[in-house]
Scaffold this motif. Structure first.
Motif, PDB file in Angstrom:
ATOM      1  N   LYS A   6      56.752 -27.314 -19.965  1.00 54.43           N
ATOM      2  CA  LYS A   6      57.779 -28.325 -19.738  1.00 54.43           C
ATOM      3  C   LYS A   6      57.313 -29.688 -20.244  1.00 54.43           C
ATOM      4  CE  LYS A   6      60.996 -29.849 -16.222  1.00 54.43           C
ATOM      5  NZ  LYS A   6      61.419 -29.730 -14.840  1.00 54.43           N
ATOM      6  N   ILE A   7      56.063 -30.030 -19.957  1.00 53.02           N
ATOM      7  CA  ILE A   7      55.513 -31.308 -20.402  1.00 53.02           C
ATOM      8  C   ILE A   7      55.458 -31.361 -21.928  1.00 53.02           C
ATOM      9  CG2 ILE A   7      53.430 -32.725 -20.442  1.00 53.02           C
ATOM     10  CD1 ILE A   7      52.973 -31.805 -17.511  1.00 53.02           C
ATOM     11  N   LYS A   8      55.020 -30.260 -22.540  1.00 55.98           N
ATOM     12  CA  LYS A   8      54.947 -30.204 -23.995  1.00 55.98           C
ATOM     13  C   LYS A   8      56.326 -30.393 -24.623  1.00 55.98           C
ATOM     14  CE  LYS A   8      51.011 -27.466 -25.476  1.00 55.98           C
ATOM     15  NZ  LYS A   8      50.585 -26.205 -26.102  1.00 55.98           N
ATOM     16  N   THR A   9      57.313 -29.718 -24.078  1.00 55.77           N
ATOM     17  CA  THR A   9      58.655 -29.831 -24.648  1.00 55.77           C
ATOM     18  C   THR A   9      59.202 -31.246 -24.504  1.00 55.77           C
ATOM     19  OG1 THR A   9      59.646 -29.018 -22.591  1.00 55.77           O
ATOM     20  CG2 THR A   9      59.282 -27.411 -24.325  1.00 55.77           C
ATOM     21  N   ILE A  10      58.935 -31.886 -23.383  1.00 53.20           N
ATOM     22  CA  ILE A  10      59.389 -33.264 -23.181  1.00 53.20           C
ATOM     23  C   ILE A  10      58.728 -34.190 -24.196  1.00 53.20           C
ATOM     24  CG2 ILE A  10      59.294 -35.230 -21.590  1.00 53.20           C
ATOM     25  CD1 ILE A  10      59.665 -33.192 -19.293  1.00 53.20           C
ATOM     26  N   LEU A  11      57.431 -34.030 -24.385  1.00 58.20           N
ATOM     27  CA  LEU A  11      56.715 -34.876 -25.337  1.00 58.20           C
ATOM     28  C   LEU A  11      57.179 -34.630 -26.777  1.00 58.20           C
ATOM     29  CD1 LEU A  11      53.109 -34.783 -23.844  1.00 58.20           C
ATOM     30  CD2 LEU A  11      54.768 -36.639 -23.734  1.00 58.20           C
ATOM     31  N   LYS A  12      57.426 -33.366 -27.110  1.00 60.05           N
ATOM     32  CA  LYS A  12      57.928 -33.048 -28.447  1.00 60.05           C
ATOM     33  C   LYS A  12      59.294 -33.684 -28.681  1.00 60.05           C
ATOM     34  CE  LYS A  12      55.800 -28.600 -29.538  1.00 60.05           C
ATOM     35  NZ  LYS A  12      56.086 -27.175 -29.788  1.00 60.05           N
ATOM     36  N   LYS A  13      60.143 -33.633 -27.669  1.00 57.82           N
ATOM     37  CA  LYS A  13      61.479 -34.205 -27.769  1.00 57.82           C
ATOM     38  C   LYS A  13      61.405 -35.713 -28.011  1.00 57.82           C
ATOM     39  CE  LYS A  13      64.724 -32.291 -25.071  1.00 57.82           C
ATOM     40  NZ  LYS A  13      65.590 -32.079 -23.900  1.00 57.82           N
ATOM     41  N   LYS A  14      60.507 -36.394 -27.273  1.00 56.64           N
ATOM     42  CA  LYS A  14      60.335 -37.840 -27.445  1.00 56.64           C
ATOM     43  C   LYS A  14      59.847 -38.161 -28.846  1.00 56.64           C
ATOM     44  CE  LYS A  14      59.463 -39.366 -22.717  1.00 56.64           C
ATOM     45  NZ  LYS A  14      58.488 -40.016 -21.816  1.00 56.64           N
ATOM     46  N   GLN A  15      58.896 -37.370 -29.344  1.00 53.02           N
ATOM     47  CA  GLN A  15      58.341 -37.586 -30.676  1.00 53.02           C
ATOM     48  C   GLN A  15      59.411 -37.393 -31.748  1.00 53.02           C
ATOM     49  OE1 GLN A  15      55.158 -38.683 -31.005  1.00 53.02           O
ATOM     50  NE2 GLN A  15      55.724 -39.075 -33.116  1.00 53.02           N
ATOM     51  N   LYS A  16      60.254 -36.379 -31.578  1.00 53.02           N
ATOM     52  CA  LYS A  16      61.324 -36.131 -32.541  1.00 53.02           C
ATOM     53  C   LYS A  16      62.288 -37.310 -32.588  1.00 53.02           C
ATOM     54  CE  LYS A  16      61.854 -31.157 -32.947  1.00 53.02           C
ATOM     55  NZ  LYS A  16      62.771 -30.028 -32.758  1.00 53.02           N
ATOM     56  N   LYS A  17      62.616 -37.867 -31.418  1.00 51.65           N
ATOM     57  CA  LYS A  17      63.523 -39.015 -31.365  1.00 51.65           C
ATOM     58  C   LYS A  17      62.913 -40.226 -32.059  1.00 51.65           C
ATOM     59  CE  LYS A  17      66.298 -37.951 -27.318  1.00 51.65           C
ATOM     60  NZ  LYS A  17      66.719 -38.408 -25.980  1.00 51.65           N
ATOM     61  N   LYS A  18      61.625 -40.453 -31.853  1.00 54.13           N
ATOM     62  CA  LYS A  18      60.940 -41.571 -32.516  1.00 54.13           C
ATOM     63  C   LYS A  18      61.001 -41.403 -34.023  1.00 54.13           C
ATOM     64  CE  LYS A  18      57.362 -43.090 -29.294  1.00 54.13           C
ATOM     65  NZ  LYS A  18      55.914 -43.138 -29.068  1.00 54.13           N
ATOM     66  N   ASN A  19      60.673 -40.200 -34.486  1.00 52.08           N
ATOM     67  CA  ASN A  19      60.669 -39.933 -35.929  1.00 52.08           C
ATOM     68  C   ASN A  19      62.071 -40.081 -36.528  1.00 52.08           C
ATOM     69  OD1 ASN A  19      57.944 -39.478 -35.988  1.00 52.08           O
ATOM     70  ND2 ASN A  19      58.128 -37.257 -35.788  1.00 52.08           N
ATOM     71  N   ALA A  20      63.074 -39.662 -35.776  1.00 51.23           N
ATOM     72  CA  ALA A  20      64.446 -39.752 -36.267  1.00 51.23           C
ATOM     73  C   ALA A  20      64.861 -41.206 -36.436  1.00 51.23           C
ATOM     74  CB  ALA A  20      65.389 -39.041 -35.309  1.00 51.23           C
ATOM     75  N   LYS A  21      64.425 -42.067 -35.544  1.00 50.90           N
ATOM     76  CA  LYS A  21      64.764 -43.485 -35.641  1.00 50.90           C
ATOM     77  C   LYS A  21      64.053 -44.146 -36.812  1.00 50.90           C
ATOM     78  CE  LYS A  21      66.017 -44.580 -30.891  1.00 50.90           C
ATOM     79  NZ  LYS A  21      65.707 -45.408 -29.722  1.00 50.90           N
ATOM     80  N   LEU A  22      62.853 -43.693 -37.123  1.00 52.70           N
ATOM     81  CA  LEU A  22      62.069 -44.305 -38.186  1.00 52.70           C
ATOM     82  C   LEU A  22      62.518 -43.895 -39.583  1.00 52.70           C
ATOM     83  CD1 LEU A  22      58.472 -44.072 -36.688  1.00 52.70           C
ATOM     84  CD2 LEU A  22      59.906 -46.102 -36.872  1.00 52.70           C
ATOM     85  N   THR A  23      63.087 -42.711 -39.711  1.00 53.95           N
ATOM     86  CA  THR A  23      63.478 -42.234 -41.036  1.00 53.95           C
ATOM     87  C   THR A  23      64.722 -42.957 -41.512  1.00 53.95           C
ATOM     88  OG1 THR A  23      64.744 -40.428 -40.084  1.00 53.95           O
ATOM     89  CG2 THR A  23      62.493 -39.936 -40.739  1.00 53.95           C
ATOM     90  N   PHE A  24      64.803 -43.143 -42.831  1.00 55.02           N
ATOM     91  CA  PHE A  24      65.942 -43.805 -43.448  1.00 55.02           C
ATOM     92  C   PHE A  24      66.911 -42.745 -43.936  1.00 55.02           C
ATOM     93  CE2 PHE A  24      68.109 -45.739 -47.077  1.00 55.02           C
ATOM     94  CZ  PHE A  24      68.664 -46.828 -46.439  1.00 55.02           C
ATOM     95  N   ASN A  25      68.179 -42.952 -43.641  1.00 54.76           N
ATOM     96  CA  ASN A  25      69.200 -41.980 -44.005  1.00 54.76           C
ATOM     97  C   ASN A  25      69.846 -42.380 -45.337  1.00 54.76           C
ATOM     98  OD1 ASN A  25      71.052 -39.993 -44.013  1.00 54.76           O
ATOM     99  ND2 ASN A  25      72.064 -40.548 -42.115  1.00 54.76           N
ATOM    100  N   ASN A  26      69.762 -41.523 -46.344  1.00 60.14           N
ATOM    101  CA  ASN A  26      70.349 -41.790 -47.652  1.00 60.14           C
ATOM    102  C   ASN A  26      71.792 -41.325 -47.754  1.00 60.14           C
ATOM    103  OD1 ASN A  26      67.997 -42.909 -48.598  1.00 60.14           O
ATOM    104  ND2 ASN A  26      67.210 -40.960 -49.332  1.00 60.14           N
ATOM    105  N   LYS A  27      72.271 -40.693 -46.724  1.00 63.23           N
ATOM    106  CA  LYS A  27      73.617 -40.159 -46.741  1.00 63.23           C
ATOM    107  C   LYS A  27      74.642 -41.299 -46.716  1.00 63.23           C
ATOM    108  CE  LYS A  27      76.223 -36.817 -44.020  1.00 63.23           C
ATOM    109  NZ  LYS A  27      76.174 -36.002 -42.820  1.00 63.23           N
TER     110      LYS A  27
END
Length: 57
Positions: A6-27
């Motif tokens: 459960k802890i791992k999944t929560i941390l992975k989810k947070k990391q994914k959200k951080k990465n999604a905010k940092l990436t630039f969308n070319n669409k």
């Protein structure tokens, strides 16, 4: 084991959200069908006005 998972999944989810905010969308931004038609109409009017002005000169 469930606690660790459960802890791992929560941390992975947070990391994914951080990465999604940092990436630039070319669409490109979505433009609705009605909006596209409106833009085409405006362009047509502008081109007609330009042709009329050129023929008057």
């Amino acid at each position: 084991m469930n606690r660790k998972k459960k802890i791992k999944t929560i941390l992975k989810k947070k990391q994914k959200k951080k990465n999604a905010k940092l990436t630039f969308n070319n669409k490109p931004k979505y433009v609705s069908k009605a909006e596209r038609a409106k833009l085409e109409e405006q362009e047509a009017q502008l081109s007609e006005e330009a042709l009329v002005q050129e023929s008057d000169k």
